[in-house]
Design a protein around this motif. Structure first.
Motif, PDB file in Angstrom:
ATOM      1  N   UNK A 260      -2.155   1.180   8.984  1.00 45.24           N
ATOM      2  CA  UNK A 260      -2.407   2.390   8.190  1.00 45.24           C
ATOM      3  C   UNK A 260      -1.161   2.720   7.368  1.00 45.24           C
ATOM      4  N   UNK A 261      -1.191   3.853   6.663  1.00 41.02           N
ATOM      5  CA  UNK A 261      -0.096   4.177   5.739  1.00 41.02           C
ATOM      6  C   UNK A 261       1.226   4.382   6.473  1.00 41.02           C
TER       7      UNK A 261
ATOM      8  N   UNK B 109      -5.311  -4.445  10.653  1.00 37.33           N
ATOM      9  CA  UNK B 109      -4.772  -3.781   9.471  1.00 37.33           C
ATOM     10  C   UNK B 109      -3.726  -2.782   9.928  1.00 37.33           C
TER      11      UNK B 109
ATOM     12  N   UNK C 112     -11.845   8.233   8.963  1.00 38.14           N
ATOM     13  CA  UNK C 112     -13.099   7.471   9.055  1.00 38.14           C
ATOM     14  C   UNK C 112     -14.205   8.506   9.162  1.00 38.14           C
TER      15      UNK C 112
ATOM     16  N   UNK D 120      -7.051   1.874  17.441  1.00 44.20           N
ATOM     17  CA  UNK D 120      -5.594   1.696  17.523  1.00 44.20           C
ATOM     18  C   UNK D 120      -5.226   0.471  18.369  1.00 44.20           C
TER      19      UNK D 120
ATOM     20  N   UNK E 235      -6.290  -1.093   3.120  1.00 47.20           N
ATOM     21  CA  UNK E 235      -6.297  -2.477   2.658  1.00 47.20           C
ATOM     22  C   UNK E 235      -6.050  -3.427   3.820  1.00 47.20           C
ATOM     23  N   UNK E 236      -6.589  -4.620   3.722  1.00 49.82           N
ATOM     24  CA  UNK E 236      -6.367  -5.611   4.771  1.00 49.82           C
ATOM     25  C   UNK E 236      -6.542  -6.990   4.176  1.00 49.82           C
TER      26      UNK E 236
ATOM     27  N   UNK F 121      -7.424   6.735   4.052  1.00 49.87           N
ATOM     28  CA  UNK F 121      -6.221   6.956   4.857  1.00 49.87           C
ATOM     29  C   UNK F 121      -5.527   8.227   4.360  1.00 49.87           C
TER      30      UNK F 121
ATOM     31  N   UNK G  44     -12.355   1.840  13.346  1.00 47.98           N
ATOM     32  CA  UNK G  44     -10.898   1.677  13.400  1.00 47.98           C
ATOM     33  C   UNK G  44     -10.384   1.999  14.797  1.00 47.98           C
TER      34      UNK G  44
ATOM     35  N   UNK H  39      -3.966  -1.314  13.580  1.00 48.11           N
ATOM     36  CA  UNK H  39      -5.346  -1.042  14.016  1.00 48.11           C
ATOM     37  C   UNK H  39      -6.139  -2.345  14.012  1.00 48.11           C
TER      38      UNK H  39
ATOM     39  N   UNK I 129       1.048   1.856  11.327  1.00 47.47           N
ATOM     40  CA  UNK I 129       0.519   1.726  12.685  1.00 47.47           C
ATOM     41  C   UNK I 129      -0.596   0.684  12.673  1.00 47.47           C
TER      42      UNK I 129
END
Lengths: 582, 582
Positions: B99-100, B97, A155, B77, A96-97, A142, B75, B105, B103
């Motif tokens: 990640x879970x 964004x 991805x 980093x 999500x973003x 994710x 994506x 990105x 982190x």
């Protein structure tokens, strides 16, 4: 002419520390892929060539099946996901973003919402249906534990298709067309696979197949029969019951025995010195609002999906210890069906429990079991059903042959969605009578990047990859023994050009390395044929052609090289298709 | 056979309200694209066919130029972006964004960081350089104002390439190879374009060209000469100065005139009844830490990029009102060079100020100007330079011909990066002497999805799109006047199959619509040729072939149809390439 010295093919001698499985190791070692972040990879030039070949096969077969290609965005507005409720349900796998205006978006892990809104807005009459739309596109999930290289990524590249029909029969036709297309696709790319019946969950019916590439490292277990084409997921595979002969003689009266701290089937077999199949496991489940005791033979495993489907339930879970005690007076390990109140708990049993004539059950009393228990005499079963996992050696429900187990990696999935999304999003059409009806949908996925990994997983040896001709990055690796010898270089270049003119794809290893290094890299990269050019090319007019798959060496005259190469490629190509149009 | 009744080609009669420009309107009206969210589009089946053709041309020319295709992730980093400092610099256009695991990105708007880290990790010797790597991939830029359909999107398809060299000459060669490849690509897709010198900023030199498709709606102004190939951005275009003859006679002494509230050049020309070119604009700028007065003729515009480059400055901006008053004692509109202290402010002038012999400037006093001012006599200029924007009618710096203006849409960009990224990220190589050196980079982009829009923008009329043959979704539209007449349907199907066997791509309009509706849709979709099948097909053995581009109609006998269609396509194809291999 593609010269290896100029190409980005960074082969590695050492096995990367974090790679657990063959395809992951080989993708790294053969210089095909590099990890950028956990579960996020760059595809290097060799991998791109294979990727394009797989994509071309997918497109050809999808188009042949009447599907139309489009391309949907990765960025999907949250509003769409709210319409189906998936925004709240999907969990942390959904990336999500927010955009600069703080509007929420998801990066598509799949495109049901986008395609359904598109078709809803553009199609409103039965005259424009059926339609089947697909895309090949980058997806984002994710994953909690990305691993196995291209097998489980965050991805990845997927082909996803969505069909829209006016009738269930129409959906069945589209579904079958996709099933057939997938069979052709995975056959053409060179996979050993099975189309496996999977549980369709709430949708039911024969509505879902997973296409599983058979590999040891697969996370799913498949039950299959070597005779016929039966294959099913463990959770789905039907178990056929044929009653066994009832033994002679009376069963003695049930008798309570002291079994202190004996709670498991294994402990019980030892304590009482009996086979597991004489024991009846008693499991108490909460099925939606109801308590159910499920009996399964001690050597079998309950299948919760079958239990759930039997009750058409939405939720199935083990009863709590408190519920257990309240119902039976005993803790887990000592409960049983004898003497329970059928008004408080329904007692059901797997069909194989019928084979237990003189059995053992918990006594509903701490540290006690009952022996010499006869179902029917000592307790009633409200219904027998197929409730257990299939095991190796069980009978195939189609052919009666013996079931075997294999492990598989899911590379494709065909699924009947029904009207779940069309109803949630208002994707309706006017039928012949002017009545509004929800469209009937199917969805069909192929893990394109995962397929690369699966092909490697199935086609390798200790030395490296063994590419199927159809998806090899190149057909032929041309290697001069010593490129600094001018005659060898010239001969290699001439051979490369000659083969290319005949439509054969050649990688020319022009690096000033020792022959041994080049041969090792060639085995690692695994092109179907290797042509070694030595001084004999100039002196005797011959080269050596080695078949990667079986290690055969052929000394071939230069003036017979093109037809020999074509014949050798055809002989190892599994598809039997015309390789080179002329 | 692709039947229009079964394809998703949702043509629209009405012009969508929010579409401002031709390509945006036509992409929507011809059923090629649909917006999912602001600046985010779905490409429908017709657009996919054109997209694939453009991608194939891009791949062919990139490969021919020696570049290698790979595919990097979307994506990226944040760590990588911190290494170059761009994480902080890029601003809200960068889609970010977490990640879970929280982190951070970025979704790649471009891939300098990823490619530089890849090449840094995989290549460390001059022996493996040069290399040029490209990808065709989806990019994300959160534009503040997405608009014009596929011209300015937030999610779009780009070809981006990155070259790595050991020497500046190597970069020059790669750069030239890309320049040539881009010229071939945009020629082949059918664009009227110019390779425009753009400002290279801090890198300098002839290091950057923008490939601009000429269209009225372009956001950039291009100065070009019809003789020769000169073309440059306004900000970049050099202005050539040749002194004009000095008029006879003395200039009278400077004289102060009352000009209440007369602040702009336009007001001044009216108040004093003079031409703008007699006025000298005096602009005070802060150039890094220094105050500079820049003089420009009243009919010219200062070019801030040229000012910045003259001082090799990092920051250039107008001085504040307070700085103006402190320096001159007057407010904006009344400042001038006469009597200023050269220690406090350097006075520089555009070279054309030398042509003003008897001019008008601000008097450094509110509501007053000076007339009869002579540069050199009344004030000193420390240096004259090319500091203004080029105008139509100026002399081309190459040929001396007259400059014209056009507006353009940037579809490609070639750029010499130098060592900016390789130094920031440590992408070094060992040279022949074992010394570590930073790699010298170039980057080369093509807006692939934008190119679709640009082609349409240049190739349309009031009725719809006029596709160049090379990128048309199909070559031929076959339309029976009345599909319900069995003979017409059969003839149409036979014609479709016959053309397809000859390698011609056909869309068969089998919809049961009136002929007028089908013709309107055909014009809108704009395939190069339309074949109308009437009763004459069966009765006289003829059909009518209409050329979309020029409206020509040809009555063609069925047994001459294939060669005629091929000849007509060849006659309107701009590329002159072989269209159909046999």
């Amino acid at each position: 002419m593609l010269k290896q010295s100029q190409m980005l093919i960074p082969t590695l001698r050492e096995v990367p520390a974090d790679a657990e499985i063959a395809s992951h190791k080989l993708l790294l070692r053969a210089g095909m892929a590099r990890q950028l972040a956990s579960g996020i990879y760059t595809y290097l030039p060799l991998a791109i060539r294979t990727l394009h070949k797989i994509q071309a096969i997918v497109r050809e077969e999808m188009n042949r099946a009447g599907a139309q290609e489009l391309l949907m965005p990765a960025m999907q507005p949250a509003e769409l996901w709210h319409q189906t409720g998936r925004w709240d349900v999907y969990g942390p796998e959904l990336v999500r973003l927010q955009d600069r205006h703080e509007r929420p978006f998801a990066l598509g892990p799949t495109h049901e919402e986008v395609i359904t809104s598109l078709v809803r807005d553009e199609i409103n009459s039965y005259k424009k249906l059926p339609i089947n739309l697909y895309q090949i596109q980058t997806k984002f999930r994710d994953e909690v534990r990305p691993r196995f290289g291209l097998i489980r990524c965050r991805e990845f590249i997927m082909k996803d298709a969505y069909s829209f029909d006016t009738t269930q029969e129409g959906l069945d036709r589209n579904f079958q067309a996709m099933y057939d297309a997938y069979t052709r696709i995975f056959t053409r790319v060179g996979l050993n696979f099975r189309a496996v019946e999977a549980d369709a969950g709430a949708i039911g019916g024969k509505g879902t197949y997973e296409f599983m590439a058979l590999c040891e490292i697969g996370e799913d277990t498949i039950a299959y029969s070597e005779e016929g084409d039966f294959a099913a997921n463990l959770e789905k595979a039907e178990v056929v019951y044929t009653p066994s002969a009832k033994p002679e003689g009376e069963v003695p009266a049930a008798q309570k025995v002291h079994t202190p701290d004996v709670r498991t089937i294994e402990q019980l077999t030892q304590a009482l010195n009996v086979e597991a199949k004489k024991i009846i496991k008693s499991l108490i489940y909460r099925v939606d609002d109801q308590l159910v005791m499920v009996l399964v033979r001690g050597d079998h495993e309950l299948n919760e999906v079958k239990l759930k489907n039997l009750y058409d339930a939405t939720h199935v879970g083990m009863a709590s210890e408190a519920e257990l005690r309240e119902l039976t007076g005993a803790p887990a390990g000592f409960v049983g069906p004898v003497g329970l109140d059928a008004k408080k708990v329904e007692i059901i049993a797997d069909q194989f429990v019928q084979d237990v004539h003189d059995g053992i059950v918990g006594a509903n009393e701490t540290d006690y079991h009952l022996i010499h228990v006869a179902p029917g005499r000592d307790f009633a079963v409200s219904r027998f059903a197929d409730l257990r996992n299939i095991t190796e050696g069980d009978k195939c429900p189609r052919t009666g042959g013996a079931i075997k187990f294999a492990r598989g990696v899911e590379v494709g999935h065909v699924f009947k969605l029904g009207t779940k999304y069309s109803q949630a999003m208002g994707a309706t059409f006017l039928d012949e009578n002017g009545r509004s009806q929800p469209m009937i949908m199917g969805c069909y996925g192929i893990g394109v990047s995962r397929t690369i990994a699966a092909v490697i997983e199935q086609n390798n040896d200790d030395d490296g990859i063994i590419w199927p001709v159809a998806v090899a990055p190149f057909h032929v690796h041309v290697i001069p023994v010593n490129v600094k010898v001018e005659e060898q270089r010239q001969a290699s270049e001439q051979i490369t050009e000659q083969l290319q003119r005949a439509g054969i794809e050649v990688l020319f290893d022009d690096r000033p390395e020792r022959a041994g290094v080049k041969f090792k890299d060639a085995d690692l990269i695994g092109l179907p044929l290797r042509i070694t050019v030595s001084d004999k090319a100039a002196q005797e007019g011959t080269v050596e052609v080695r078949v990667r798959k079986n290690g055969e060496n052929h000394v071939v005259k230069l003036d017979e090289l093109v037809p020999t190469v074509k014949a050798l490629l055809a002989s190892i190509d599994h598809t039997g298709q015309e390789l080179f149009g002329e």
